[in-house]
Design a protein around this motif. Sequence first.
Motif, mmCIF file in Angstrom:
data_model
loop_
_atom_site.group_PDB
_atom_site.id
_atom_site.type_symbol
_atom_site.label_atom_id
_atom_site.label_comp_id
_atom_site.label_asym_id
_atom_site.label_seq_id
_atom_site.Cartn_x
_atom_site.Cartn_y
_atom_site.Cartn_z
ATOM 1 N N ARG A 1 -3.508 6.132 3.571
ATOM 2 C CA ARG A 1 -3.515 6.298 2.117
ATOM 3 C C ARG A 1 -2.348 5.557 1.469
ATOM 4 O O ARG A 1 -2.490 4.995 0.373
ATOM 5 C CB ARG A 1 -3.447 7.787 1.764
ATOM 6 C CG ARG A 1 -4.678 8.585 2.193
ATOM 7 C CD ARG A 1 -4.545 10.041 1.746
ATOM 8 N NE ARG A 1 -5.737 10.814 2.070
ATOM 9 C CZ ARG A 1 -5.913 11.460 3.209
ATOM 10 N NH1 ARG A 1 -4.962 11.440 4.140
ATOM 11 N NH2 ARG A 1 -7.007 12.141 3.430
ATOM 12 N N VAL A 2 -1.197 5.566 2.134
ATOM 13 C CA VAL A 2 -0.017 4.906 1.572
ATOM 14 C C VAL A 2 -0.241 3.395 1.476
ATOM 15 O O VAL A 2 0.021 2.767 0.442
ATOM 16 C CB VAL A 2 1.230 5.206 2.430
ATOM 17 C CG1 VAL A 2 2.461 4.496 1.858
ATOM 18 C CG2 VAL A 2 1.480 6.698 2.511
ATOM 19 N N VAL A 3 -0.755 2.807 2.559
ATOM 20 C CA VAL A 3 -0.964 1.352 2.584
ATOM 21 C C VAL A 3 -2.017 0.931 1.571
ATOM 22 O O VAL A 3 -1.854 -0.071 0.857
ATOM 23 C CB VAL A 3 -1.362 0.893 4.002
ATOM 24 C CG1 VAL A 3 -1.760 -0.581 3.992
ATOM 25 C CG2 VAL A 3 -0.208 1.118 4.971
ATOM 26 N N VAL B 1 -1.442 -1.992 -5.688
ATOM 27 C CA VAL B 1 -0.337 -2.397 -6.564
ATOM 28 C C VAL B 1 0.004 -3.879 -6.367
ATOM 29 O O VAL B 1 0.214 -4.619 -7.345
ATOM 30 C CB VAL B 1 0.912 -1.519 -6.302
ATOM 31 C CG1 VAL B 1 2.092 -1.998 -7.132
ATOM 32 C CG2 VAL B 1 0.602 -0.063 -6.624
ATOM 33 N N VAL B 2 0.060 -4.339 -5.098
ATOM 34 C CA VAL B 2 0.403 -5.729 -4.829
ATOM 35 C C VAL B 2 -0.673 -6.676 -5.372
ATOM 36 O O VAL B 2 -0.369 -7.703 -5.994
ATOM 37 C CB VAL B 2 0.598 -5.967 -3.314
ATOM 38 C CG1 VAL B 2 0.776 -7.452 -3.028
ATOM 39 C CG2 VAL B 2 1.807 -5.200 -2.812
ATOM 40 N N LEU C 1 5.449 0.065 -0.289
ATOM 41 C CA LEU C 1 4.444 1.007 0.181
ATOM 42 C C LEU C 1 3.476 0.384 1.185
ATOM 43 O O LEU C 1 2.533 1.049 1.620
ATOM 44 C CB LEU C 1 3.639 1.542 -1.012
ATOM 45 C CG LEU C 1 4.396 2.398 -2.029
ATOM 46 C CD1 LEU C 1 3.516 2.703 -3.235
ATOM 47 C CD2 LEU C 1 4.888 3.692 -1.390
ATOM 48 N N THR C 2 3.697 -0.884 1.530
ATOM 49 C CA THR C 2 2.701 -1.587 2.345
ATOM 50 C C THR C 2 3.224 -2.017 3.713
ATOM 51 O O THR C 2 2.681 -1.615 4.754
ATOM 52 C CB THR C 2 2.180 -2.827 1.597
ATOM 53 O OG1 THR C 2 1.666 -2.439 0.322
ATOM 54 C CG2 THR C 2 1.071 -3.506 2.389
ATOM 55 N N THR D 1 10.509 2.376 -3.663
ATOM 56 C CA THR D 1 9.354 2.959 -2.968
ATOM 57 C C THR D 1 9.470 3.006 -1.450
ATOM 58 O O THR D 1 8.724 3.748 -0.809
ATOM 59 C CB THR D 1 8.072 2.182 -3.327
ATOM 60 O OG1 THR D 1 8.276 0.783 -3.080
ATOM 61 C CG2 THR D 1 7.682 2.401 -4.771
ATOM 62 N N MET D 2 10.366 2.241 -0.848
ATOM 63 C CA MET D 2 10.436 2.248 0.614
ATOM 64 C C MET D 2 10.750 3.630 1.192
ATOM 65 O O MET D 2 10.059 4.084 2.102
ATOM 66 C CB MET D 2 11.437 1.215 1.122
ATOM 67 C CG MET D 2 10.889 -0.196 1.062
ATOM 68 S SD MET D 2 11.670 -1.303 2.241
ATOM 69 C CE MET D 2 10.946 -0.739 3.752
#
Length: 512
Positions: free
Chosen positions: A350-352, A358-359, A392-393, A335-336
Amino acid sequence: MTAPASQATTADGPLKQPDAGGGLDRGVLAVAGVVVLGAIMSILDVTVVNVAINDLAKEFNTSLATIQWVATGYTLALATVIPVTGWACARFGTKRLYMVSILLFVIGSTLAGLAWSAESLILFRVLQGLGGGMIMPAGMTIMTQAAGPQRVGQVMSIVGVPMLLGPILGPIIGGYLVDDVSWRWIFFINLPIGIISLVLAAKILKKDEPKPTERLDLLGLILLSPGLAGLIYGIARGAEEKDFLKTEPLVFTVAGAVLVIAFVFRALTAANPLIDLRLLKRRSVAAASGTMVMFVTAFMGAMLLLPLYFQVVRGEGAMAAGLLLAPQGLGAMVTMPIGGKLTDRIGPGRVVLGGLVVVVLSVAGFAAVLQGDTSYWTLGAVLFVMGLGMGLTMMPTMAAAIQTLGHDEVPRASTMLNIIQQVSASIGTALMSVLLANQLTAKLGGGAGGEIGSTEKVPPAIMEKIAGPMADAFRHTYWYAVVLIALAFLPALLLPRKKPDTPAVDAPMPMH
């Protein structure tokens, strides 16, 4: 005059800047390779050493309370040197500083491998930290200035690779070297990597151009560096004693906090502060900083738990535990790059938020399924999902803070974000270790929480009986991490939800 981001160059000439949202050209990728090579060396070193602590205690015939400063001393050195990196980048140039930091790290590594006592090893680890603390922020500055603001998301995804792979590869490499070669090689291995990094940096990175800059904020440095060191030392001692209110940890924690608060007032009023906290007046920078504090505190603390679970509850060795953690790194690798491209196209907000969802779900998964005999396939699947969320975070959050800044603001912002990340990780690790120790004591009684490694000597029949309660202690501790990560949603809601319409202003900050 500093060239704007759109005019960044390498040693081979100008970097071509594609349109917003375009890919990274060969010149930027070459710079990225140099930065990642140096960064992964310093980040791997943290986790490589962690798995060797027990062996080092035996080698030097000293207590764990003493030898753990091989790790904590390195962290303290990182925290104290990071604040000066932004000024040093402006004063001496990013290439020069990057190469000096790698050289210091390599010298410290070589001396650590030659250490003859616990005290000498701790001293040389501090020297390592003085170099290692400057590698990442200097590298981030080089990357963001080379690529330009429109491609910060992709740049952050590349720079984030060593951050994510370090906790995965470190225990595996460290476990192998300690078990099959020698503990000294966990330090000597940095020598060839460092030499290659120096050669490539000299060839690929653009030449620094001397330029006038403001004076070093010496008062700010005197307040912040000892303040951070005292704060982290106090928290580490509190975790070690399992009581933050004992005299020694309390005095250092309070004194450190007072110095840091004094620095904040200094930074908001000084003409040329060591770290420009006035950047926090920008919504994107403040939101990203708040998100990072909550997320890193919880996530890095939570990452302490599973390796201990594998070793203490399931009886696995250091190398096996490292291999069992590999699915997280694989998930992050998936995902990176996607997160980087999405950040540049739709904005980091939106990505974060998606990554945080998910986390949180994956950490809650550990809190729900962790037992004394949970299937490794189940744990691996949850770890893989956690890696997807991590990718993604973390770096999209950093991109949110940097992509709207001017060219000359990037070094200060990079320095501030690295300090936030380092201090938050230290606090999170200390906090989760205390919570876990308290849970173990509650489940097993007595001082079990204080001697977590002592289960190696427990007979199998007894270990079979206590494995369940010990797993319950780990499971309950994960719920604290779930709450902390959930709190990160609050500042994350304020992150930008669209890409920058125009490149960041490249005019230099006013000199006072």
